[in-house]
Design a protein around this motif. Structure first.
Motif, PDB file in Angstrom:
ATOM      1  N   GLY A 317      24.226 -23.597   2.035  1.00 50.90           N
ATOM      2  CA  GLY A 317      25.553 -23.767   2.613  1.00 50.90           C
ATOM      3  C   GLY A 317      26.632 -24.077   1.604  1.00 50.90           C
ATOM      4  N   ALA A 318      26.257 -24.263   0.316  1.00 53.16           N
ATOM      5  CA  ALA A 318      27.262 -24.531  -0.706  1.00 53.16           C
ATOM      6  C   ALA A 318      28.181 -23.324  -0.871  1.00 53.16           C
ATOM      7  CB  ALA A 318      26.588 -24.872  -2.025  1.00 53.16           C
ATOM      8  N   ASP A 319      29.437 -23.575  -1.225  1.00 51.36           N
ATOM      9  CA  ASP A 319      30.424 -22.512  -1.365  1.00 51.36           C
ATOM     10  C   ASP A 319      30.143 -21.644  -2.593  1.00 51.36           C
ATOM     11  OD1 ASP A 319      31.921 -23.115   0.874  1.00 51.36           O
ATOM     12  OD2 ASP A 319      33.154 -24.591  -0.171  1.00 51.36           O
ATOM     13  N   ALA A 320      30.678 -20.430  -2.534  1.00 50.01           N
ATOM     14  CA  ALA A 320      30.589 -19.500  -3.642  1.00 50.01           C
ATOM     15  C   ALA A 320      31.808 -18.583  -3.611  1.00 50.01           C
ATOM     16  CB  ALA A 320      29.303 -18.694  -3.594  1.00 50.01           C
ATOM     17  N   ARG A 321      32.084 -17.940  -4.717  1.00 49.22           N
ATOM     18  CA  ARG A 321      33.159 -16.951  -4.789  1.00 49.22           C
ATOM     19  C   ARG A 321      32.567 -15.688  -5.402  1.00 49.22           C
ATOM     20  NH1 ARG A 321      38.127 -19.290  -3.861  1.00 49.22           N
ATOM     21  NH2 ARG A 321      38.101 -21.587  -3.859  1.00 49.22           N
ATOM     22  N   VAL A 322      32.898 -14.550  -4.799  1.00 46.94           N
ATOM     23  CA  VAL A 322      32.211 -13.305  -5.142  1.00 46.94           C
ATOM     24  C   VAL A 322      33.224 -12.210  -5.477  1.00 46.94           C
ATOM     25  CG1 VAL A 322      30.728 -11.471  -4.235  1.00 46.94           C
ATOM     26  CG2 VAL A 322      30.193 -13.847  -3.744  1.00 46.94           C
ATOM     27  N   LEU A 323      32.925 -11.469  -6.543  1.00 45.76           N
ATOM     28  CA  LEU A 323      33.721 -10.304  -6.932  1.00 45.76           C
ATOM     29  C   LEU A 323      32.771  -9.116  -7.065  1.00 45.76           C
ATOM     30  CD1 LEU A 323      36.570  -9.309  -7.861  1.00 45.76           C
ATOM     31  CD2 LEU A 323      35.774  -9.684 -10.198  1.00 45.76           C
ATOM     32  N   ILE A 324      32.955  -8.095  -6.215  1.00 47.42           N
ATOM     33  CA  ILE A 324      32.081  -6.915  -6.185  1.00 47.42           C
ATOM     34  C   ILE A 324      32.821  -5.744  -6.820  1.00 47.42           C
ATOM     35  CG2 ILE A 324      30.732  -5.357  -4.731  1.00 47.42           C
ATOM     36  CD1 ILE A 324      30.716  -7.523  -2.589  1.00 47.42           C
ATOM     37  N   TRP A 325      32.175  -5.144  -7.819  1.00 46.45           N
ATOM     38  CA  TRP A 325      32.753  -3.960  -8.484  1.00 46.45           C
ATOM     39  C   TRP A 325      32.232  -2.697  -7.807  1.00 46.45           C
ATOM     40  CZ3 TRP A 325      36.491  -4.460 -12.097  1.00 46.45           C
ATOM     41  CH2 TRP A 325      36.630  -5.711 -12.709  1.00 46.45           C
ATOM     42  N   PHE A 326      33.149  -1.770  -7.532  1.00 45.59           N
ATOM     43  CA  PHE A 326      32.769  -0.502  -6.916  1.00 45.59           C
ATOM     44  C   PHE A 326      32.417   0.527  -7.993  1.00 45.59           C
ATOM     45  CE2 PHE A 326      36.014  -1.884  -3.556  1.00 45.59           C
ATOM     46  CZ  PHE A 326      35.083  -2.655  -2.932  1.00 45.59           C
TER      47      PHE A 326
END
Length: 326
Positions: A317-326
């Protein structure tokens, strides 16, 4: 040009806004970013399968447990007594079957004896008829012999009927044994469910159940946060879904390990979300509003890290930040 824009701040603001909008619309063609992400792993919820009071709690909040380690017990005395009762019932049913089989053997012997008497009576009748034809036997003797044959035939019929009854009693006894065996198996199963062990290794989540609490089938007692399938679930706007594919590279940060960049890959894309929280929770529901602002629909995308940071614990349940490259 710049001095003219400075003299006209409205034009400057509009130009900046349009430029930022164009930059954003261009950027979403190459990557998707979301701060609505969190750490997940498989969670096993342990529920009571039988009813009764909790007689023992063998774990505490946040305790690490191994696979098959004892978690809690439900009072076993009623279920042990029930098992003894079904075992006694099964023994009685088996004794009834033995008795029914003995009765079958006795009935078969009775049929054999009756048939032997019938054969003897028929032979006697034949001899009497022969003597009567030759004039050596009185008519009264023929009547007696005829009556004996009829009586013997009736005895055979009665013996065969009794045999049929005893055979049916055997069938009934066998059915009673099957019923008793099923009852005993159910009692053994219920007794086994008085002891609950960990199906997998992990850590016990905080729980409120205490010794003496009365449980009913389906009552949730505690949960184990396992290390299986460690992943980050990112709720991504629907506008990005057409360009997200399995295996795409991902950069992310974890709330429990800030300012450290981690790498991973897209390992799962939700095929759908519920439109209402009232829908059955077989598929996920993502709240579409934040602080009174309605957001586009977001779909859960699972990200698996290339390697979980050594020494970093799993905080579900800890927060995360995500960046997905196409």
């Amino acid at each position: 040009m710049l001095s003219r824009l400075v003299r006209h701040p409205v034009s400057l603001i509009v130009g900046v806004v349009l430029g930022l909008f164009a930059l954003y619309e261009t950027s979403v063609r190459f990557f998707a970013y979301t701060g609505d992400a969190y750490v997940m792993s498989d969670i096993v919820v342990l529920s009571a399968q039988i009813e009764g009071p909790v007689s023992k709690l063998a774990v505490q909040n946040n305790q690490k447990v191994a696979e098959n380690q004892l978690l809690f017990e439900i009072e076993r005395t009623p279920y042990a007594l029930k098992l003894q009762e079904t075992q006694a019932a099964l023994a009685t049913a088996r004794a009834d079957l033995d008795l029914a089989r003995d009765e079958v053997n006795a009935a078969k012997a009775s049929v054999t004896a009756a048939q032997a008497v019938q054969i003897n009576a028929m032979d006697q009748l034949g001899r009497v008829k022969t003597l009567e034809t030759d004039g050596y036997s009185p008519e009264a003797t023929l009547d007696v012999a005829t009556r004996n044959v009829a009586t013997a035939g009736a005895d055979v019929t009665a013996a065969e009927a009794q045999l049929a009854v005893t055979l049916r009693r055997v069938a009934v006894a066998q059915a009673a044994i099957a019923t008793a065996e099923a009852a005993m198996a159910k009692a053994q199963y219920d007794l086994s469910k008085t002891v609950v062990t960990a199906p997998d290794a992990g850590r016990v989540a905080p729980f409120v159940t205490r010794v003496g609490d009365y449980l009913r089938p389906g009552s949730e007692v505690l949960a184990i946060v396992t290390d299986r399938r460690r992943r980050v679930v990112a709720n991504v706007s629907e506008r990005h879904l057409a360009r997200i594919a399995l295996g795409q590279r991902v950069l992310l940060t974890l709330g429990s390990d800030p300012w450290v960049l981690h790498e991973g890959r897209v390992s799962g894309i939700a095929g759908g979300v519920a439109r209402s929280p009232d829908n059955p929770q077989v598929i996920p529901y993502v709240e579409p509003t934040t602080d009174w602002v309605r957001l586009p629909r977001r779909f859960p995308v699972e990200v698996t890290l290339d390697a979980w940071p050594e020494g970093l614990g799993l905080f579900n349940g800890a927060d995360a930040r995500v960046l997905i490259w196409f």
